[in-house]
Design a protein around this motif. Structure first.
Motif, PDB file in Angstrom:
ATOM      1  N   LEU A  24     -15.344 -13.417  31.271  1.00  0.00           N
ATOM      2  CA  LEU A  24     -14.328 -14.406  30.897  1.00  0.00           C
ATOM      3  C   LEU A  24     -13.075 -14.317  31.760  1.00  0.00           C
ATOM      4  CD1 LEU A  24     -14.602 -14.121  27.011  1.00  0.00           C
ATOM      5  CD2 LEU A  24     -15.505 -15.952  28.467  1.00  0.00           C
ATOM      6  N   ILE A  25     -12.938 -13.258  32.533  1.00  0.00           N
ATOM      7  CA  ILE A  25     -11.741 -13.073  33.362  1.00  0.00           C
ATOM      8  C   ILE A  25     -11.974 -13.724  34.716  1.00  0.00           C
ATOM      9  CG2 ILE A  25     -10.222 -11.385  34.444  1.00  0.00           C
ATOM     10  CD1 ILE A  25     -11.000  -9.512  32.087  1.00  0.00           C
ATOM     11  N   ARG A  26     -11.091 -14.659  35.031  1.00  0.00           N
ATOM     12  CA  ARG A  26     -11.206 -15.380  36.295  1.00  0.00           C
ATOM     13  C   ARG A  26     -10.370 -14.693  37.370  1.00  0.00           C
ATOM     14  NH1 ARG A  26      -9.636 -21.113  36.560  1.00  0.00           N
ATOM     15  NH2 ARG A  26      -7.629 -20.334  35.898  1.00  0.00           N
ATOM     16  N   THR A  27     -10.858 -14.748  38.599  1.00  0.00           N
ATOM     17  CA  THR A  27     -10.089 -14.291  39.753  1.00  0.00           C
ATOM     18  C   THR A  27      -9.745 -15.514  40.584  1.00  0.00           C
ATOM     19  OG1 THR A  27     -11.206 -12.155  39.766  1.00  0.00           O
ATOM     20  CG2 THR A  27     -10.113 -12.821  41.804  1.00  0.00           C
ATOM     21  N   ILE A  28      -8.446 -15.733  40.804  1.00  0.00           N
ATOM     22  CA  ILE A  28      -7.980 -16.891  41.568  1.00  0.00           C
ATOM     23  C   ILE A  28      -7.343 -16.379  42.861  1.00  0.00           C
ATOM     24  CG2 ILE A  28      -6.475 -18.912  41.592  1.00  0.00           C
ATOM     25  CD1 ILE A  28      -7.299 -17.570  38.276  1.00  0.00           C
ATOM     26  N   PRO A  29      -8.070 -16.484  43.996  1.00  0.00           N
ATOM     27  CA  PRO A  29      -7.517 -16.007  45.269  1.00  0.00           C
ATOM     28  C   PRO A  29      -6.334 -16.871  45.724  1.00  0.00           C
ATOM     29  CG  PRO A  29      -9.882 -16.472  45.438  1.00  0.00           C
ATOM     30  CD  PRO A  29      -9.413 -16.991  44.117  1.00  0.00           C
ATOM     31  N   ASP A  47     -11.664 -17.871  23.640  1.00  0.00           N
ATOM     32  CA  ASP A  47     -13.032 -17.589  23.230  1.00  0.00           C
ATOM     33  C   ASP A  47     -13.009 -16.628  22.034  1.00  0.00           C
ATOM     34  OD1 ASP A  47     -16.063 -17.491  24.684  1.00  0.00           O
ATOM     35  OD2 ASP A  47     -15.569 -15.837  23.321  1.00  0.00           O
ATOM     36  N   PRO A  48     -13.368 -17.068  20.828  1.00  0.00           N
ATOM     37  CA  PRO A  48     -13.278 -16.186  19.661  1.00  0.00           C
ATOM     38  C   PRO A  48     -14.031 -14.862  19.823  1.00  0.00           C
ATOM     39  CG  PRO A  48     -13.678 -18.430  18.953  1.00  0.00           C
ATOM     40  CD  PRO A  48     -13.815 -18.413  20.458  1.00  0.00           C
ATOM     41  N   GLY A  50     -14.808 -13.347  22.712  1.00  0.00           N
ATOM     42  CA  GLY A  50     -14.116 -12.574  23.729  1.00  0.00           C
ATOM     43  C   GLY A  50     -12.834 -11.957  23.199  1.00  0.00           C
ATOM     44  N   HIS A  51     -12.081 -12.723  22.422  1.00  0.00           N
ATOM     45  CA  HIS A  51     -10.826 -12.228  21.853  1.00  0.00           C
ATOM     46  C   HIS A  51     -11.092 -11.052  20.921  1.00  0.00           C
ATOM     47  CE1 HIS A  51      -7.185 -12.621  19.137  1.00  0.00           C
ATOM     48  NE2 HIS A  51      -6.675 -12.390  20.331  1.00  0.00           N
ATOM     49  N   ASP A  52     -12.084 -11.186  20.078  1.00  0.00           N
ATOM     50  CA  ASP A  52     -12.440 -10.100  19.165  1.00  0.00           C
ATOM     51  C   ASP A  52     -12.895  -8.858  19.935  1.00  0.00           C
ATOM     52  OD1 ASP A  52     -12.963  -9.045  16.431  1.00  0.00           O
ATOM     53  OD2 ASP A  52     -15.031  -9.035  17.154  1.00  0.00           O
ATOM     54  N   LEU A  53     -13.723  -9.054  20.963  1.00  0.00           N
ATOM     55  CA  LEU A  53     -14.190  -7.923  21.771  1.00  0.00           C
ATOM     56  C   LEU A  53     -13.026  -7.221  22.475  1.00  0.00           C
ATOM     57  CD1 LEU A  53     -17.434  -9.437  23.339  1.00  0.00           C
ATOM     58  CD2 LEU A  53     -17.301  -7.601  21.621  1.00  0.00           C
ATOM     59  N   LEU A  54     -12.088  -8.008  22.994  1.00  0.00           N
ATOM     60  CA  LEU A  54     -10.927  -7.427  23.663  1.00  0.00           C
ATOM     61  C   LEU A  54     -10.142  -6.541  22.703  1.00  0.00           C
ATOM     62  CD1 LEU A  54      -9.007  -7.164  26.090  1.00  0.00           C
ATOM     63  CD2 LEU A  54      -7.851  -9.223  25.252  1.00  0.00           C
ATOM     64  N   LEU A  55      -9.875  -7.042  21.508  1.00  0.00           N
ATOM     65  CA  LEU A  55      -9.112  -6.257  20.541  1.00  0.00           C
ATOM     66  C   LEU A  55      -9.884  -5.016  20.105  1.00  0.00           C
ATOM     67  CD1 LEU A  55      -7.530  -9.118  18.432  1.00  0.00           C
ATOM     68  CD2 LEU A  55      -6.435  -7.704  20.187  1.00  0.00           C
ATOM     69  N   GLN A  56     -11.189  -5.152  19.889  1.00  0.00           N
ATOM     70  CA  GLN A  56     -12.006  -3.980  19.537  1.00  0.00           C
ATOM     71  C   GLN A  56     -11.912  -2.905  20.623  1.00  0.00           C
ATOM     72  OE1 GLN A  56     -16.172  -4.592  18.499  1.00  0.00           O
ATOM     73  NE2 GLN A  56     -15.677  -6.642  17.767  1.00  0.00           N
ATOM     74  N   ALA A  57     -12.049  -3.338  21.862  1.00  0.00           N
ATOM     75  CA  ALA A  57     -12.027  -2.388  22.988  1.00  0.00           C
ATOM     76  C   ALA A  57     -10.654  -1.746  23.137  1.00  0.00           C
ATOM     77  CB  ALA A  57     -12.450  -3.079  24.274  1.00  0.00           C
TER      78      ALA A  57
END
Length: 192
Positions: A24-29, A47-48, A50-57
Motif C-alpha cells: 500500500l506504500i507508494r514510492t514517488i520518484p 484501506d481499513p 491496511g490501517h488495522d495492520l499498521l496499528l497492530q504492527a
C-alpha cells in the motif's frame, strides 16, 4: 509490494499481511524535488485492512512497555493520524506537537536546525503535567531533527520521552543517533 520496503521485524505480522501492508506504500520518484523518493503511506489510511495492520504492527513493535508512558505525542502532521489511533487503542492521552504558529497562546516552543534554515515546534503550555512520560510517534525519521526537537520540548516542561516509534526509517541518514540513546523502533526501513 515495493521491493525496497520491508518490515524490520518480519514476525510482527503474518507474511501475507506484511506484504499487503507494504504494497500500500507508494514510492514517488522526484517528489518534492529531483533526486528524492517520496514514500506515501496515506493509502494505508484509506484501506481499513491496511490501517488495522499498521496499528497492530506498531503496537507489537513499541520500543517500550505500555506501562512506561502515559501520553503519546504525534508530530505534525502524519504523526497526528498515527498517534490518536494508537492513543485510543492503548488508552493513553494524546498530545499534538505542532509547527510554530498553529496553536493558540500560551505555548512552549523548541527551535531546531534544518539542512537549510531552522524550524520551531510547539505544544500548549500546561497541557502535560510535569513528570509525565511520553512516547513520540511520527511517520518517518530521516535526519532526526524534528524528533530531537520534540524530545527537548518535553524535557523543557519537566517531562521525559520514554521512547520513539516511527513507521519508516530512511537508511544512511542516522536520524536515530540524534535521539540520546532513547528506545526507538522503526517498523520499516528503506533506502533514502
Amino acid at each position: 509490494m515495493t521491493s525496497d520496503i520491508s518490515l524490520t521485524q518480519p514476525g510482527l505480522l503474518q507474511t501475507d499481511d506484511a506484504q499487503y501492508l507494504c504494497s500500500l506504500i507508494r514510492t514517488i520518484p522526484g517528489f518534492p524535488a529531483e533526486g528524492i523518493n517520496f514514500r506515501d503511506f496515506m493509502p494505508v489510511f484509506a484501506d481499513p485492512r491496511g490501517h488495522d495492520l499498521l496499528l497492530q504492527a506498531l503496537i507489537a513493535d513499541l520500543p517500550v512497555d505500555t506501562n512506561d508512558f502515559e501520553f503519546i505525542a504525534g508530530l505534525e502532521a502524519r504523526g497526528f493520524l498515527l498517534g490518536t489511533a494508537l492513543a485510543d487503542r492503548l488508552n493513553k492521552g494524546f498530545i499534538a506537537v505542532r509547527k510554530a504558529g498553529k496553536l493558540p497562546p500560551p505555548v512552549v516552543s523548541q527551535s531546531y536546525d534544518l539542512e537549510y534554515g531552522s524550524a520551531t515546534m510547539e505544544i500548549e503550555e500546561g497541557l502535560v503535567p510535569a513528570g509525565s512520560r511520553i512516547l513520540v510517534i511520527d511517520d518517518l525519521i530521516a535526519t532526526g531533527g524534528t524528533a530531537w526537537a520534540a524530545m527537548k520540548l518535553f524535557e523543557s516542561v519537566g517531562c521525559s520521552v520514554a521512547g520513539f516509534s516511527f513507521v519508516m526509517e530512511l537508511q544512511g541518514l542516522h536520524g536515530v543517533s540524534q535521539l540520546d540513546n532513547k528506545p526507538t523502533s522503526s517498523l520499516m526501513v528503506m533506502p533514502a
